[in-house]
Design a protein around this motif. Structure first.
Motif, PDB file in Angstrom:
ATOM      1  N   PRO A  97      44.889  59.360  18.389  1.00 14.94           N
ATOM      2  CA  PRO A  97      45.825  58.422  19.024  1.00 14.94           C
ATOM      3  C   PRO A  97      45.099  57.553  20.047  1.00 14.94           C
ATOM      4  O   PRO A  97      44.203  58.016  20.742  1.00 14.94           O
ATOM      5  CB  PRO A  97      46.837  59.332  19.718  1.00 14.94           C
ATOM      6  CG  PRO A  97      46.686  60.664  19.071  1.00 14.94           C
ATOM      7  CD  PRO A  97      45.274  60.745  18.588  1.00 14.94           C
ATOM      8  N   PRO A  98      45.476  56.287  20.139  1.00 12.90           N
ATOM      9  CA  PRO A  98      44.826  55.401  21.103  1.00 12.90           C
ATOM     10  C   PRO A  98      45.151  55.811  22.537  1.00 12.90           C
ATOM     11  O   PRO A  98      46.223  56.328  22.825  1.00 12.90           O
ATOM     12  CB  PRO A  98      45.405  54.025  20.776  1.00 12.90           C
ATOM     13  CG  PRO A  98      46.691  54.299  20.071  1.00 12.90           C
ATOM     14  CD  PRO A  98      46.534  55.621  19.389  1.00 12.90           C
ATOM     15  N   MET A  99      44.183  55.569  23.412  1.00 13.26           N
ATOM     16  CA  MET A  99      44.351  55.835  24.845  1.00 13.26           C
ATOM     17  C   MET A  99      43.776  54.655  25.605  1.00 13.26           C
ATOM     18  O   MET A  99      42.964  53.895  25.072  1.00 13.26           O
ATOM     19  CB  MET A  99      43.608  57.106  25.262  1.00 13.26           C
ATOM     20  CG  MET A  99      44.158  58.369  24.674  1.00 13.26           C
ATOM     21  SD  MET A  99      43.538  59.906  25.445  1.00 13.26           S
ATOM     22  CE  MET A  99      41.812  59.657  25.654  1.00 13.26           C
ATOM     23  N   SER A 100      44.167  54.558  26.857  1.00 14.08           N
ATOM     24  CA  SER A 100      43.554  53.554  27.715  1.00 14.08           C
ATOM     25  C   SER A 100      42.108  53.968  27.967  1.00 14.08           C
ATOM     26  O   SER A 100      41.692  55.065  27.607  1.00 14.08           O
ATOM     27  CB  SER A 100      44.327  53.455  29.033  1.00 14.08           C
ATOM     28  OG  SER A 100      44.295  54.701  29.699  1.00 14.08           O
ATOM     29  N   GLU A 101      41.354  53.085  28.609  1.00 16.72           N
ATOM     30  CA  GLU A 101      39.948  53.389  28.895  1.00 16.72           C
ATOM     31  C   GLU A 101      39.826  54.627  29.767  1.00 16.72           C
ATOM     32  O   GLU A 101      40.643  54.856  30.650  1.00 16.72           O
ATOM     33  CB  GLU A 101      39.283  52.208  29.608  1.00 16.72           C
ATOM     34  CG  GLU A 101      38.698  51.193  28.658  1.00 16.72           C
ATOM     35  CD  GLU A 101      37.796  50.208  29.385  1.00 16.72           C
ATOM     36  OE1 GLU A 101      36.927  50.641  30.179  1.00 16.72           O
ATOM     37  OE2 GLU A 101      37.982  49.014  29.146  1.00 16.72           O
ATOM     38  N   ASP A 102      38.787  55.385  29.502  1.00 16.99           N
ATOM     39  CA  ASP A 102      38.499  56.554  30.334  1.00 16.99           C
ATOM     40  C   ASP A 102      38.062  56.090  31.718  1.00 16.99           C
ATOM     41  O   ASP A 102      37.529  54.990  31.872  1.00 16.99           O
ATOM     42  CB  ASP A 102      37.383  57.393  29.694  1.00 16.99           C
ATOM     43  CG  ASP A 102      37.844  58.130  28.452  1.00 16.99           C
ATOM     44  OD1 ASP A 102      39.053  58.458  28.356  1.00 16.99           O
ATOM     45  OD2 ASP A 102      37.013  58.373  27.564  1.00 16.99           O
TER      46      ASP A 102
END
Length: 176
Positions: A67-72
């Motif tokens: 699943p896509p996530m925002s930048e770490d």
């Protein structure tokens, strides 16, 4: 998700959080002269968790899709602080792959330690978002792909530092 995977995800998340917290504390100045030994323990504990991931069957995501996530989060400040604390011993030499590439490669402890943390943080973000299966998949995949190598290299360097600090001592002068 099976109980086996849930238990493993919980165990790995605890180790990952401990590693990230410990590394952040060391970067912040804790540990004093024992920093090498403390970092050796932190890396060894995380490496044991990685070995458990490596010994398990492959974690497969449904649809083989993360699943896509925002930048770490950016942890370059931790890397920079570690590089300053480890300045005299930050650079070392390593053989990247003893089976395929036996040339010596320059490494930096600060880079290795934070590369491990970056991969662990990515998995922790999945875990804390309620996606323990994705976290396990990420930790296992990145263990084989990146952080396992960095942890192994860092552990060898830290073990060498600990050994040198204890074994490379001048003989004490004896009085007759």
């Amino acid at each position: 998700m099976s109980d086996q995977w849930s238990a493993l995800a919980e165990e790995i998340s605890g180790h990952a959080q401990n590693y990230v917290d410990g590394l952040t504390r060391m970067a912040g100045g804790e540990g004093g002269d024992a920093i090498w030994s403390i970092l050796l323990v932190e890396v060894a504990q995380m490496s044991l968790a990685g070995a458990k991931l490596g010994a398990n069957r492959d974690v497969i995501l449904a649809g083989n899709y993360e699943p896509p996530m925002s930048e770490d989060p950016d942890i370059d400040g931790v890397r920079t602080a570690l590089a300053e604390r480890l300045e005299a011993v930050d650079d070392y030499a390593e053989v990247f792959d003893p089976y395929k590439d036996t040339s010596v490669t320059p490494y930096r402890l600060s880079d290795d330690l934070t590369a491990v943390a970056a991969d662990l943080i990515h998995g922790l973000r999945h875990y804390h978002a309620g996606r323990p299966h994705e976290a396990l998949w990420w930790w296992q995949y990145s263990y084989f792909n990146t952080w396992g190598n960095h942890a192994g290299a860092a552990m060898r360097a830290l073990q060498a530092l600990a050994a040198h600090s204890r074994l490379d001592v001048a003989e004490e002068a004896t009085t007759v």
